[in-house]
Scaffold this motif. Sequence first.
Motif, mmCIF file in Angstrom:
data_model
loop_
_atom_site.group_PDB
_atom_site.id
_atom_site.type_symbol
_atom_site.label_atom_id
_atom_site.label_comp_id
_atom_site.label_asym_id
_atom_site.label_seq_id
_atom_site.Cartn_x
_atom_site.Cartn_y
_atom_site.Cartn_z
ATOM 1 N N THR A 343 0.832 -1.209 0.000
ATOM 2 C CA THR A 343 0.000 0.000 0.000
ATOM 3 C C THR A 343 0.860 1.250 0.000
ATOM 4 O OG1 THR A 343 -1.711 -1.197 1.228
ATOM 5 C CG2 THR A 343 -1.838 1.202 1.212
ATOM 6 N N GLN A 346 2.063 1.948 -3.426
ATOM 7 C CA GLN A 346 0.972 2.526 -4.212
ATOM 8 C C GLN A 346 0.806 4.011 -3.905
ATOM 9 O OE1 GLN A 346 -2.807 0.660 -3.446
ATOM 10 N NE2 GLN A 346 -3.772 1.463 -5.293
ATOM 11 N N TRP A 379 -4.094 6.686 -7.972
ATOM 12 C CA TRP A 379 -4.124 5.670 -6.926
ATOM 13 C C TRP A 379 -4.670 4.354 -7.471
ATOM 14 C CZ3 TRP A 379 -2.783 4.478 -2.005
ATOM 15 C CH2 TRP A 379 -3.461 3.435 -1.399
ATOM 16 N N MET A 382 -2.182 2.710 -9.865
ATOM 17 C CA MET A 382 -0.957 2.240 -9.208
ATOM 18 C C MET A 382 -1.180 0.899 -8.518
ATOM 19 S SD MET A 382 1.748 4.163 -9.511
ATOM 20 C CE MET A 382 2.069 5.724 -10.340
ATOM 21 N N GLY A 383 -2.364 0.322 -8.684
ATOM 22 C CA GLY A 383 -2.682 -0.952 -8.057
ATOM 23 C C GLY A 383 -1.711 -2.073 -8.386
ATOM 24 N N ALA A 386 1.253 -2.008 -6.111
ATOM 25 C CA ALA A 386 0.931 -2.439 -4.752
ATOM 26 C C ALA A 386 0.878 -3.959 -4.665
ATOM 27 C CB ALA A 386 -0.405 -1.834 -4.315
ATOM 28 N N SER A 453 -9.393 -1.007 -9.343
ATOM 29 C CA SER A 453 -8.209 -1.151 -8.490
ATOM 30 C C SER A 453 -7.981 -2.607 -8.089
ATOM 31 C CB SER A 453 -8.372 -0.283 -7.234
ATOM 32 O OG SER A 453 -7.266 -0.419 -6.377
#
Length: 635
Positions: A343, A346, A379, A382-383, A386, A453
């Motif tokens: 996380t 991310q 966000w 950007m999964g 992560a 996501s």
Amino acid sequence: MATTHPALLFLVVLACTGAASGFYLPGVAPADFRKNDLLAVKVNQLSSIRTQLPYSYYSLPFCRPDTIINSAENLGQVLRGDRIENSPYVFEMMEPKLCQITCKIVLTEQGANDIKEKIEDEYRVNMILDNLPLVDPITMIDRDAPPYYQQGVNLGVKGLYVGSKDVMYFIYNHYSFLVKYNKEAQTDLARIVAFEVKPYSRKHKPDGDWKGNATRLKTCNPHSGLLVVYSDGPQQIEANKEIIFTYDVNFEESDIKWASRWDTYLRTTDGHWFPIVNSLTMVLFLSVMVAMIMLRTLYRDISKYNQLESQEEAQEESGWKLLHGDVFRPPVNADLLCVYVGTGVQFFGTLLVTLLIAILGLLSPSNRGGFMTAMLLLWVFMGPFAGYSSARFYKMFGGVEWKKVAIRTVLVFPGVVFLIFFALNMLLWGVKSSGAVPFTTMLALVFLWFGISMPLIFIGSYLGFKKPYIEDPVRTNKIPRPIPQQPWYMNPAVSMLIGGILPFGAVFMELLFILTIIWMHQFYYIFGFLFLVFMILIVTCAEITIVLCYFQLCSEDYQWWWRSYLTPGSSALYLFLYATFYFFTKMQITKAASGVLYFGYMLIASYAFFVLTGTIGFYACFWFTRLIYSSVKID
């Protein structure tokens, strides 16, 4: 650990200077106007720094157009509470008008009380013309200094009137607008570069019977040659009493270029460099400490250890070198640590890319809600990073159920944030604030979370788990080595609290500026400075974590995994404590709902800061331990 490269620092300084001086790309194409072209003024939310609860403009009994049309809003605008609608204020380009009647309203008991309550809470009326917000220029004490532009205009004022001892409420029912424009020399085209207003409270009287907006007023003579002529004093707010709303509009040619028209809104002081210099000094100090550890102490220890001739001699040694059989032992709750690391990656990528885009000028303030929309979308996308990071560490720790860690990466951080946000939104719904996110927008957020996501995180987790196992530079013993009694200053709670001070100190001054900007409803656009502070934060978190990690290993405590995350992450505690201090010393909030809203949003910000700084420190310590133990010769 190396300090910031001079060339990179030079580029960042150029970006800072450009962003602070208005060097940015416009968010929208300029609009050209000719003489007598219609200019439609739009209205936005009613806002107050005392309550932080926005309301729709037409939630109060103001003059309304025949049909109210909502402007198209992006996701960021909805989350900010913007509610942009048309208004009855329509101008003709370069055609001054004096004493134009907008409408007449007879206040009900409820309407009068609502306006009084909003005046008590210091609400301001926000309007927009050609995507420029309405501002009220305030002359500074130093006459040579440029005026301070306050966004919006006060709804009214309360006070004592001459001959009365009771507190009265007066509404600003007359606006004197000033539209500044820049005209091209070759053509008749003009572009609007400023939208200003001066409010007045005057009790108008019609000259004869009321005949709609064509009625003449005794208290206002548009043919007198003066701006306005008044005689009956301010307009008091009373139930079952009529209020006549009027306005003037004047046009003034200006030398301000269209590309620079936002500079007055974004003006900052030169003193903004002072906290940057302080933070750089602290980073330099930490860099020297890390360099001493890396280049002197560690080099001496490694050389001495590698020159030992027998195992007996090695066993007589003490310090970090004896932990080679335990230092890479998987930590307790390794799954959760993997989730938080993923996380953090991310969030780090989201913030970094957003700041780079903002520095390039692609997030102009004219694009309302653009910054928040960009962060949300980045966000989501950007999964994969992560999921990849979580799965890689999960496999390194011996995990086999990669789908389990992927699900937790989807749910843990976003789930906590969504629950807090949903509770705050229910509060906004309860007070009927326009800041409440509509149900359809909530569904859109849930779709971004689970529809986009989550699949991307699963893709990243699959790819990360398929990668080869990250091999440790040394073998881990089957039987854990006992940890000796630690001195009080190496207690986890003490070291974590000490480690969080410096990362917080690196962003302290910028944090004060950001809090002021956000909660005082001002514009923030010095993203160059923010990017530089972000770089300083990265270096500070990494270096303080490495220093404390080295001290911990020297004390023969090999449980560094979680400590490396929590040490810089504890700076979030200081952030929240400072936000509490700011609330009681700077804010003027008195309503319970507003206080809950403030602390709810600051709790989300602190949680995100914990994840960000913790991940930076974890990766720095991970790199540091692998580096030093790969340099030791072990049979």
